[in-house]
Every structure is written in structure tokens, then in C-alpha cells.
Scaffold this active site. Structure first.
Site, short mmCIF file in Angstrom:
data_model
loop_
_atom_site.label_atom_id
_atom_site.label_comp_id
_atom_site.label_asym_id
_atom_site.label_seq_id
_atom_site.Cartn_x
_atom_site.Cartn_y
_atom_site.Cartn_z
CG HIS A 49 -1.92 0.76 0.85
ND1 HIS A 49 -2.79 0.90 0.19
CD2 HIS A 49 -2.15 1.88 1.38
CE1 HIS A 49 -3.79 1.97 0.45
NE2 HIS A 49 -3.59 2.77 1.38
CE1 TYR A 52 0.80 3.54 -5.31
CE2 TYR A 52 1.90 4.57 -4.01
CZ TYR A 52 0.65 3.82 -4.76
OH TYR A 52 -0.42 4.57 -4.54
CD GLU A 93 -5.16 6.93 -1.25
OE1 GLU A 93 -5.15 8.06 0.27
OE2 GLU A 93 -4.53 7.42 -1.23
CB SER A 94 -9.07 1.74 -3.44
OG SER A 94 -6.82 1.31 -1.95
CG HIS A 95 -10.49 3.14 3.08
ND1 HIS A 95 -11.32 4.07 3.97
CD2 HIS A 95 -8.75 3.65 3.04
CE1 HIS A 95 -10.12 3.95 4.87
NE2 HIS A 95 -9.18 3.64 4.98
CG ASN A 96 -10.76 -1.06 -2.60
OD1 ASN A 96 -11.97 -0.14 -3.06
ND2 ASN A 96 -9.74 -1.49 -3.80
CG HIS A 97 -8.01 -4.99 1.80
ND1 HIS A 97 -7.56 -4.77 0.81
CD2 HIS A 97 -7.37 -6.00 2.02
CE1 HIS A 97 -7.61 -5.19 -0.43
NE2 HIS A 97 -7.42 -6.89 0.40
CD GLU A 312 -3.67 3.23 8.29
OE1 GLU A 312 -4.62 2.86 8.70
OE2 GLU A 312 -2.66 2.18 7.88
CG ASP A 493 -3.48 5.38 -12.10
OD1 ASP A 493 -3.45 6.42 -11.13
OD2 ASP A 493 -2.59 5.01 -13.38
CB SER A 533 -5.95 -0.71 -4.23
OG SER A 533 -6.80 -2.20 -3.15
#
Length: 736
Positions: A49, A52, A93-97, A312, A493, A533
């Protein structure tokens, strides 16, 4: 007296997401066994994360420069110049999990994090967008996840005071165990007042700003770098908790100290919290950092150095302050009711030193933590080529009108009004085009300019052919911005993929990036920011490859724009671009014919550019009265959307004899637009298009209250609207 730190064991190392060879690299680097706090710091900075490490080698090939790009990838957000000393700052940006484990809080903190990325740069946020991917509607968790995520996105954005103006919502069984929540934020700043993260100067005070530190979000970045399994529900405590009202105060305080020229460098505390922000500021400035955790404001008792470094907790910033501005800056933050604490200083040592309770808890080389994390060139294999589906080999299971009604009521093509009506999309008073169109349009205050904003990707194309799918994602963003009259300028992206340790997944990433890169070059849209991600898998089952593309375009005069709604009766309907009836990977083939197969439609980038320039010219000249790009569902679905939006029907010509009817109406050939023009302008427009070599066919005329294809049953526009609008609210109410 602090509790003894745990012994470093292979099990502890593995639980921190570090491979044996990576741990050996740590031993070689520091010449000793790390402390527990140091192990946590390496885990945070070297995970996928933050570092990269699997994608960086391939990201280097992306085009990132243009005369209008002021700041490309590597900072909190990208920045482009739009003239008049105005700059657009944006990122996705992702916050998937976290959103799968705790959908409401996961989504809220995803929005909060991306907003901080934007205002950290000195910009005031003016819009948010999102791309949401959920599992099969029949899956027992999907309805709960949709409800929580949508409420979270709306709850944070609405309370913070930024409009959510657009996005995507899709459903597919491959997201059953791993939903995607990609958030995009856009802000405006003065071109000559952009704030960066690189520290400068030795002995400069490092200041902690914002909310207090707690134990929420512990290990969030590490969790975001691992696959899910059946025990993922137990990770609920690692999901951060957001407070949009605290973030609003933080925004105003940060912009005020920036205006007072107090700031040398500033970084938000996002993934890996205090660790990542401090390391990045020091490493980018080629400086060391000394932190004293005794000065960190906390809201829980007995927090250890490990916990404080990896927390966090949300709504926090780290700033390198001009020493002479300390009193003034502190007064500003106290006025806004926020914490302000000097927690360290920059040093010339290039070491990252962390102290707590009078003891040194970490002493590490800062560059190796940040800029020189492990870099992998993982094995990758290309996806197998799928056969082209020939239209004449596909039997139509039902008449065209019935197929249209069915498609309009499918999860992917139905109206997403239920989603976006829960977002305040007009707060601030600058939203000119709301969700539901091709792109949102937001006014730039104090002038005639507008911004066209969109988020796009077609994951089933990327699964079938990553290269063409990557091209298509950029091309569709280009078309959507063009369709409202905007000139595409740049993209951000959000690359969502499965486990990169599997060569076929790494091949998807490499293929998509190749397509994205080629499209960005051909369409003059550099990538200025982004996010990767990976490990979006549950029990070995990966998501569809989903490289979300966030596009930003400029309208020099927002009054010269277009919408998709039919405007008047008796106008000519023009189809721009070639139609071959490409059914491979189409929604029609999947949802009407029951076949999810075939090669996706190829993307001719030269045609995309040529067609886009012509359509944009028509909008600016005032000859295009309505414009809509063609994508999922093909020609007839796009026509139905225009009719529904304008509450005006249309009479349509039968397809050419050389084509297969259902493929003509529902094929997903690329590079196409629908444009309406007044009869008085028709001959001039057709002549102009012919002279520049752009294919154009008049396929019908607007008018009446039905959509009527020559030789087919007419469908009332009211019936189309009912089909389009009802599936999602009925689903969320448990009626289907």
C-alpha cells in the site's frame, strides 16, 4: 514503566506482512535485530500500500508530463494549470478492505483521506466522485454493503460540505468477497501557492496538527496489502473512524496557516499514520527526522510507541513549520479547537529516530524506509486472447423492445438515482451538471470556467483483454468529458487488482497499464496522481481487474456545454462513429443472452481523438443540442437514456440491411456519440463531418412520447423510465 516489547519471531514477522527475504534485507540494512517498533515501521513502509513494490517498476512507463502539469505523481495529489493563476488539484484513492469489513466507517474515512490529500496541497475541495464495485445482488452481504458504503460516502461528504457530483456503481459476483470503494476529490488552488511534502532546513520544528491519536486503524496499511480470508471480519478494530466535522475544522485551519506563510512542508497522516508522513517528509527533503512521542496528543491511555507510530486515527496532519511563525500558527489551530504540538525536528543525519519515555524506540536510515523500499519485477503472463463473437452467430432471445426494457432494469444499467440522491451534490452552489449524465460540471468561482469530472472503467473488458480494457477506460473518460463540452486535460488512476504474486494477475496489471499509457499519450491526458490497490482477493478468488480512471477537463465557458437530454421535438438524431455491432463482452450478450464471453471491442485511439474534437467543436459552436457518448448497452440504451432525461420520444430508422438488428442496437463499438441537431443545421453539420472524415449517420428524429423503431413495437417513454428507475430502490427495499 512501559511493558516489555515482544520477542521478534518468524510468526511475528509473518504477521507483519514481511517475507523472510524482506526481513533478511532489514537485518542487512541495520546490522542488528529490529526493535518491535522498528519492525512495525518497516512493515508499514514496505507493504504494498505504501511502497508500490510490485507495481512501481511498471508505473514508471506512464506519461506524467505536459505543459499544463504543475505537479505529477509522487505528492499528495496531482496539480494542473487552468490559467489565470488557477490550478486544479485532484487524486483518487481506494479504501477497499476497510469498507468490506465495516462499510460505513470504511467509506467515510476513504472520503476523508482523499479530501486531506487535496487540501494538504493548499487547495479548497470543490467536488468528490466515487467508483463503487459490489458483489452479485443475490449475495447475502451485498445489500448491507451497498447501504453502508453509500451512507458513509454521503455522511462524510455532506457533513464536510463538499458536493459528491458523480461516479460509477456496478455489481458482479467477482466482488462478492472484496468490494471496491474508490474515492476521488478535486480542489482549486492558486497556481503559485501549492504546498508540498518535502522538508527543508535543519532544526525546523515538526508539528502535529488536528485530532488526537487513538488505537483505531492499527495496521490498516498492512491489512490493505494482504488477501482476505474467512477470518477477515475479526479485523473490524483495524478500520479507522472518521469525523467530518473535525476534518472541516482542519481544512480551515490548514488553509489559514498556509495563507499566513507558516508552512515549509505539510503531509497528511493517512496510511501508516505518523510513520509514513514523517518518513516521506524527511526522505523527500533528504533530511533526518527526530520524533518525541511524549509530545503526541493521545486520546487513549498507555499507548506504546508502536501503537502511536502505526495508528491511523483520522483528521491529522504533520507540518514542518517556519520557526518564527510558531506562535501565530498555534493561535490559529487553538482558535479552531484543534491540537497543535511540536513533536520533533528535522536533522542533517538522514536517520529516522523515534523516542518515547526517554528511550530510543527506533533509529533507522530514512531513505531506505521511503525511497528505497524493495522493488519487485514479478513474473507476469499475458491473458489469453479470446475469440471474436460474430453477431450472426448470436441468436436474439427476444424482440429488440423487450430486450431494451430488460437491459434498463439490470443492476449495471439501471438508474443510480437511489445512490446519488443520498449525496448532497449541489452544496456550495457551483454544481452545473448533476450526477446521471456523462460527466459532472462544476463551476470555477469568479469567472466563466467550468470543470468536467468523470470516473470510468469497464472491468469485464479488462478481464477479457487487459490492454484493450486499459485503453477503453481512458477513452471513455475522454468521451464523457467531451460529451459535456470539456477539453480533457489529465487523469488520476486507481488500479485495483488481485494478488500480484500470481503471474496471470500481474499480467493483467501490466496489460492494463500498457493500454492506459498508450491512450493517455494519444489523447493528451497525462496521469498526474493515482493509487494502486493489490491483493483484492478472498480465499484465492480475485476481483475483476478494475483500473478506475478519474478524468478532469476544462470548459473555458461553462455556458457552452451540453447535456444528454433531448431538448425539443423535430430534431435530427445523428450517430457519430462506426457501428459494426460488436457483441463480445457486451451487457446485452451477458444479461439478455446469458453469455459472458468473447473479445471486447477494440479501441481506435486516432478515431477517438478525431471524433472527440469534432463533437466538442459542435458543442462550442452551438449546433449540438444534446450529446451522449455510447458505452454499456450500446446505441439503443443510450437513446433511451436521452429520451428519459428529456421526456421526449423518438422515431428511429430500421438498422441497415447489412447489419444484424440486435447487434446494431446493443453492440458496444467504441468511439461513438449520439448528437441531436436542429433541422436548419443538419445539412451544414453533415457536410462538415464528411469534410473531416468523421462517419455520421442520421438514425431518426426526436418527437412524441414513445421510442419507436421502424418495424418494431413502440415503447412509451414512461415505461422506459419506470424500468430504468425502479430496480435499485426496489432491491434496497428487499422487493427483488
Amino acid at each position: 514503566m512501559s511493558a516489555p516489547e515482544p520477542k521478534i519471531t518468524p510468526e511475528l514477522i509473518a504477521s507483519h506482512g514481511l517475507k523472510p527475504d524482506e526481513y533478511q534485507r532489514i537485518l542487512d540494512l541495520i546490522g542488528r535485530e529490529p526493535t518491535f517498533t522498528e519492525l512495525g515501521i518497516f512493515s508499514a513502509m514496505w507493504n504494498e500500500h505504501c511502497s508500490y513494490k510490485s507495481s512501481r517498476i511498471h508505473l514508471k512507463g506512464l506519461p506524467t508530463k505536459a505543459p499544463w502539469v504543475l505537479q505529477g505523481p509522487g505528492e499528495n495529489a496531482g496539480v494542473i494549470d487552468i490559467g489565470d493563476n488557477q490550478a486544479v488539484v485532484f487524486k483518487m484513492e481506494s479504501h477497499n478492505h476497510p469498507s468490506y469489513i465495516e462499510p460505513y466507517q470504511g467509506a467515510t474515512t476513504g472520503v476523508g483521506g482523499i479530501l486531506r490529500d487535496v487540501f494538504t496541497m493548499g487547495a479548497r475541495p470543490i467536488a468528490c466522485l466515487n467508483a463503487l464495485s459490489f458483489g452479485d445482488p443475490s449475495h447475502p452481504k451485498t445489500r448491507h454493503l451497498v447501504s453502508g458504503v453509500v451512507a458513509g460516502v454521503g455522511g462524510y461528504g455532506n457533513s464536510f460540505g463538499v458536493p459528491t457530483v458523480g461516479g460509477q456503481t456496478r455489481f458482479h459476483t467477482r466482488y462478492d468477497g472484496n468490494i471496491l470503494v474508490n474515492a476521488m476529490a478535486v480542489g482549486l488552488a492558486d497556481s503559485d501557492k501549492i504546498f508540498l511534502a518535502a522538508a527543508s532546513g535543519v532544526g525546523m520544528p515538526i508539528v502535529y496538527l488536528g485530532s488526537k491519536t487513538g488505537r483505531d486503524g492499527m495496521g490498516g496499511a498492512t491489512m490493505a496489502s494482504a488477501e482476505f480470508d474467512e477470518g477477515s471480519e475479526e479485523k473490524r478494530p483495524t478500520v479507522q473512524v472518521g469525523d467530518p466535522f473535525a476534518e472541516k475544522l482542519l481544512l480551515e485551519a490548514c488553509l489559514e496557516i498556509m495563507a499566513k506563510d507558516c508552512v515549509i512542508a505539510i503531509q497528511d497522516m493517512g496510511a501508516a499514520g505518523l510513520t509514513c508522513s514523517a518518513v516521506e517528509m524527511g526522505a523527500k527533503g533528504d533530511l533526518g527526522v527526530d520524533l518525541d512521542l511524549d509530545a503526541v496528543p493521545t486520546r487513549e491511555t498507555g499507548m506504546t510507541a508502536y501503537e502511536m507510530m502505526l495508528s491511523e486515527s483520522q483528521e491529522r496532519m504533520l507540518m514542518v513549520l517556519k520557526p518564527e511563525k510558531e506562535k501565530e500558527a498555534e493561535e490559529i489551530f487553538r482558535k479552531w479547537g484543534l491540537d497543535f504540538a511540536i513533536v520533533g525536528y528535522t536533522t542533517p543525519t538522514k536517520r529516522f529516530v523515534v523516542k518515547h519515555g526517554g528511550a530510543v524506540k527506533a533509529d533507522l536510515p530514512i531513505k531506505e524506509l521511503g525511497d528505497e523500499a524493495p522493488l519487485y519485477d514479478r513474473p507476469h503472463v499475458p491473458s489469453p486472447k479470446l475469440p471474436v463473437i460474430h453477431a450472426r452467430e448470436v441468436n436474439a432471445p427476444m424482440p429488440v423492445p423487450e430486450a431494451l426494457e430488460k437491459l434498463l432494469a439490470t443492476p449495471d444499467l439501471c438508474s443510480k438515482r437511489w445512490v446519488w440522491e443520498q449525496y448532497d451534490h449541489v452544496i456550495g452552489g457551483n454544481t452545473l451538471q448533476r450526477p446521471g449524465g456523462d460527466a459532472a460540471v462544476v463551476r470555477v468561482e469568479d469567472g466563466p470556467k467550468g470543470l468536467a469530472l468523470t470516473v470510468d472503467v469497464t472491468p469485464r473488458y479488462c478481464e477479457a483483454d487487459p490492454y484493450e480494457g486499459g485503453k477503453q477506460a481512458v477513452a471513455e473518460a475522454y468521451r464523457n468529458i467531451t460529451a459535456v463540452g470539456g477539453k480533457p486535460l489529465a487523469i488520476t488512476d486507481n488500479l485495483n487488482f488481485g494478488n500480484p504474486e500470481r503471474p496471470e494477475i500481474m499480467g493483467q496489471l501490466v496489460g492494463c497499464l500498457k493500454g492506459i499509457s498508450e491512450a493517455c499519450i494519444a489523447l493528451d491526458s497525462p496521469i498526474v496522481s493515482g493509487n494502486v490497490s493489490l491483493y483484492n482477493e478472498t480465499s484465492g478468488r480475485g476481483i475483476l481487474p478494475t483500473p478506475s480512471i478519474g478524468g478532469v477537463g476544462l470548459l473555458d465557458d461553462f455556458t457552452k456545454s451540453a447535456t444528454l437530454a433531448f431538448k425539443a421535438e423535430g430534431e435530427a438524431i445523428l450517430l457519430i462513429g462506426e457501428t459494426h455491432g460488436w457483441l463480445g463482452q457486451s451487457v446485452y450478450l451477458r444479461d439478455v443472452c446469458g453469455r459472458e464471453e468473447g473479445a471486447p471491442p477494440p479501441v481506435d485511439l486516432a478515431c477517438e481523438k478525431r471524433h472527440g474534437d469534432v463533437v466538442r467543436g459542435m458543442i462550442h459552436a452551438g449546433t449540438a443540442t444534446a450529446v451522449h457518448d455510447l458505452s454499456d448497452g450500446g446505441l439503443l440504451v443510450a437513446l433511451a437514456e436521452m429520451a428519459i432525461s428529456g421526456n421526449i420520444g423518438a422515431s428511429l430508422d430500421a438498422p441497415p440491411d447489412s447489419t444484424v438488428a440486435h447487434a446494431w442496437w446493443f453492440g458496444e463499438d467504441q468511439g461513438r456519440y449520439l448528437v441531436t441537431v436542429k433541422e436548419d443545421d443538419l445539412l451544414t453539420v453533415l457536410s462538415k463531418l464528411k469534410s473531416v472524415g468523421v462517419p455520421c449517420t442520421q438514425i431518426g428524429t426526436t418527437g412524441g412520447h414513445t421510442l419507436k423503431i421502424d418495424g418494431e413495437r413502440a415503447i412509451d417513454v414512461k415505461a422506459l423510465r419506470h424500468a430504468h428507475e425502479h430496480w435499485l430502490p426496489d432491491y434496497m427495499a428487499g422487493k427483488n
